[in-house]
Design a protein around this motif. Sequence first.
Motif, PDB file in Angstrom:
ATOM      1  N   TRP A  81      24.477  38.248  11.285  1.00 18.61           N
ATOM      2  CA  TRP A  81      25.494  38.798  10.395  1.00 18.61           C
ATOM      3  C   TRP A  81      26.913  38.375  10.762  1.00 18.61           C
ATOM      4  N   VAL A  82      27.085  37.696  11.888  1.00 22.08           N
ATOM      5  CA  VAL A  82      28.430  37.293  12.320  1.00 22.08           C
ATOM      6  C   VAL A  82      29.122  36.405  11.277  1.00 22.08           C
ATOM      7  N   PRO A  83      28.440  35.416  10.678  1.00 27.78           N
ATOM      8  CA  PRO A  83      29.134  34.590   9.677  1.00 27.78           C
ATOM      9  C   PRO A  83      29.639  35.394   8.495  1.00 27.78           C
ATOM     10  N   LEU A  84      28.911  36.438   8.081  1.00 27.36           N
ATOM     11  CA  LEU A  84      29.362  37.251   6.958  1.00 27.36           C
ATOM     12  C   LEU A  84      30.640  37.999   7.302  1.00 27.36           C
ATOM     13  N   VAL A  85      30.722  38.548   8.515  1.00 26.38           N
ATOM     14  CA  VAL A  85      31.939  39.238   8.942  1.00 26.38           C
ATOM     15  C   VAL A  85      33.114  38.260   8.964  1.00 26.38           C
ATOM     16  N   HIS A  86      32.866  37.041   9.421  1.00 31.61           N
ATOM     17  CA  HIS A  86      33.925  36.032   9.463  1.00 31.61           C
ATOM     18  C   HIS A  86      34.469  35.711   8.068  1.00 31.61           C
ATOM     19  N   LYS A  87      33.648  35.911   7.027  1.00 36.14           N
ATOM     20  CA  LYS A  87      34.090  35.621   5.666  1.00 36.14           C
ATOM     21  C   LYS A  87      35.040  36.687   5.131  1.00 36.14           C
ATOM     22  N   ALA A  88      35.117  37.845   5.820  1.00 34.63           N
ATOM     23  CA  ALA A  88      36.055  38.915   5.445  1.00 34.63           C
ATOM     24  C   ALA A  88      35.926  39.310   3.976  1.00 34.63           C
ATOM     25  N   CYS A  89      34.678  39.458   3.513  1.00 35.24           N
ATOM     26  CA  CYS A  89      34.462  39.826   2.112  1.00 35.24           C
ATOM     27  C   CYS A  89      34.833  41.274   1.840  1.00 35.24           C
ATOM     28  N   HIS A  90      34.867  42.113   2.881  1.00 38.63           N
ATOM     29  CA  HIS A  90      35.319  43.507   2.753  1.00 38.63           C
ATOM     30  C   HIS A  90      35.840  43.957   4.114  1.00 38.63           C
ATOM     31  N   ALA A 119      30.399  49.725  -1.245  1.00 43.80           N
ATOM     32  CA  ALA A 119      31.614  48.909  -1.310  1.00 43.80           C
ATOM     33  C   ALA A 119      31.418  47.569  -0.599  1.00 43.80           C
ATOM     34  N   VAL A 120      30.793  47.617   0.602  1.00 42.92           N
ATOM     35  CA  VAL A 120      30.523  46.373   1.337  1.00 42.92           C
ATOM     36  C   VAL A 120      29.516  45.515   0.574  1.00 42.92           C
ATOM     37  N   ARG A 121      28.470  46.156   0.089  1.00 48.54           N
ATOM     38  CA  ARG A 121      27.443  45.419  -0.672  1.00 48.54           C
ATOM     39  C   ARG A 121      28.041  44.706  -1.877  1.00 48.54           C
ATOM     40  N   ASP A 122      28.828  45.434  -2.675  1.00 52.81           N
ATOM     41  CA  ASP A 122      29.365  44.850  -3.908  1.00 52.81           C
ATOM     42  C   ASP A 122      30.346  43.716  -3.632  1.00 52.81           C
ATOM     43  N   SER A 123      31.090  43.819  -2.527  1.00 55.77           N
ATOM     44  CA  SER A 123      32.049  42.765  -2.183  1.00 55.77           C
ATOM     45  C   SER A 123      31.386  41.560  -1.526  1.00 55.77           C
ATOM     46  N   CYS A 124      30.335  41.799  -0.740  1.00 52.93           N
ATOM     47  CA  CYS A 124      29.754  40.731   0.071  1.00 52.93           C
ATOM     48  C   CYS A 124      28.529  40.061  -0.541  1.00 52.93           C
ATOM     49  N   THR A 125      27.887  40.711  -1.521  1.00 55.91           N
ATOM     50  CA  THR A 125      26.707  40.109  -2.130  1.00 55.91           C
ATOM     51  C   THR A 125      26.992  38.733  -2.734  1.00 55.91           C
ATOM     52  N   PRO A 126      28.128  38.533  -3.443  1.00 54.41           N
ATOM     53  CA  PRO A 126      28.391  37.182  -3.956  1.00 54.41           C
ATOM     54  C   PRO A 126      28.483  36.130  -2.848  1.00 54.41           C
ATOM     55  N   ILE A 127      29.028  36.530  -1.706  1.00 53.89           N
ATOM     56  CA  ILE A 127      29.115  35.597  -0.580  1.00 53.89           C
ATOM     57  C   ILE A 127      27.709  35.282  -0.064  1.00 53.89           C
ATOM     58  N   MET A 128      26.885  36.310   0.106  1.00 51.88           N
ATOM     59  CA  MET A 128      25.526  36.116   0.606  1.00 51.88           C
ATOM     60  C   MET A 128      24.702  35.264  -0.349  1.00 51.88           C
ATOM     61  N   ASP A 160      44.223  48.466   1.859  1.00 49.60           N
ATOM     62  CA  ASP A 160      43.415  48.421   0.656  1.00 49.60           C
ATOM     63  C   ASP A 160      43.837  47.288  -0.263  1.00 49.60           C
ATOM     64  N   THR A 161      45.116  46.975  -0.283  1.00 46.71           N
ATOM     65  CA  THR A 161      45.592  45.915  -1.168  1.00 46.71           C
ATOM     66  C   THR A 161      45.125  44.552  -0.722  1.00 46.71           C
ATOM     67  N   ASP A 162      44.632  44.456   0.510  1.00 44.07           N
ATOM     68  CA  ASP A 162      44.164  43.175   1.027  1.00 44.07           C
ATOM     69  C   ASP A 162      42.681  42.952   0.774  1.00 44.07           C
ATOM     70  N   MET A 163      41.999  43.972   0.216  1.00 44.61           N
ATOM     71  CA  MET A 163      40.573  43.847  -0.019  1.00 44.61           C
ATOM     72  C   MET A 163      40.306  42.798  -1.086  1.00 44.61           C
ATOM     73  N   ILE A 164      39.278  42.009  -0.884  1.00 42.25           N
ATOM     74  CA  ILE A 164      38.904  40.977  -1.846  1.00 42.25           C
ATOM     75  C   ILE A 164      38.121  41.624  -2.975  1.00 42.25           C
ATOM     76  N   SER A 165      38.462  41.324  -4.214  1.00 42.25           N
ATOM     77  CA  SER A 165      37.771  41.917  -5.345  1.00 42.25           C
ATOM     78  C   SER A 165      36.315  41.458  -5.362  1.00 42.25           C
ATOM     79  N   PRO A 166      35.377  42.396  -5.657  1.00 37.82           N
ATOM     80  CA  PRO A 166      33.962  42.036  -5.681  1.00 37.82           C
ATOM     81  C   PRO A 166      33.700  40.906  -6.668  1.00 37.82           C
ATOM     82  N   GLY A 167      32.957  39.908  -6.204  1.00 41.93           N
ATOM     83  CA  GLY A 167      32.531  38.829  -7.077  1.00 41.93           C
ATOM     84  C   GLY A 167      33.599  37.794  -7.364  1.00 41.93           C
TER      85      GLY A 167
END
Length: 301
Positions: A81-90, A119-128, A160-167
């Motif tokens: 899971w380290v690469p996903l955290v590095h992508k900072a999707c949430h 929230a993590v799922r919806d933001s990171c699923t497109p990356i995965m 919160d303003t730095d969060m990446i929009s899901p998808g």
Amino acid sequence: MKNLLLKLWLFIAPSVFLAAEYEYYTWKPDTWGDSYGKSPQCMEIPEDLRLCFNVGYNQMLLPNLLEHETIAEVKQQAGSWVPLVHKACHPGTQVFLCSLFAPVCLERPTYPCRWLCEAVRDSCTPIMEAFGFPWPEMLSCDKFPLGDVCISMNTTSSNDTDMISPGVPSVCPPCDNEMNIDAILDHMCASEFAFKTKIKEVKIENLDRKVTLQKKRRPLKLGSMSKQELRKIVLYLKNGADCPCQQLENLGSNYLIMGRTVGKQYILTGIHKWDKSSKEFKKALKKLKSHKCPGFDTAFK
């Protein structure tokens, strides 16, 4: 009995994501005592548990909340899971994952709140999905509590303003590659094959980009792919029709190209410029021969 409320400020490394305030509430599932053969023990988070070593607390419970009983098993599974955290999707990705892989030592085991999981799922699923991985069943959000007694993230944080929009990734995930050893090795481990080549042509096909390669290809890692398959391979950048990818705009350079087989397609999972003038790139190439990757196929089931 009143619930125990602990407020922790988590100072996450800048290379992972911005710091935020997280709230920890104790919650004891009825099945805790029946699910494990061992009583939970508190232990130091080892430095080589990369996913959680810098999460903001120093000790973890073992067995963890994913039923891993040994630290070796935790390291093997968490490393994926380290690469996903590095992508900072949430901003809450690391805290969400570490609440399960390396739960904080409290009187009682504490699960993440369902809304945080969602929230993590919806933001990171497109990356995965760009890497050919679905959101895994073991992290199904309906398993986690709805109420206040759970691990939460402060929704009033200024971050919160730095969060990446899901998808809506700011760059195609396989193209967003820092030229450093860890980033290259992480992408290599998430891939089944890798080779050096140039790009011949890039076309939009539905929501994807179809990447046709030059005939000359130097294999670095083939996995189960035959050399005959390597000669015929055409790659797809999933959902990459509109997201920016500078590498695919420069057809004159050599690239380290990595990918995975998903169904009947070859999916592009990483593309780094083949830059032998970069010390980091040269070190990464040297390390590839001896680097041991975590088991992605088992971790994402």
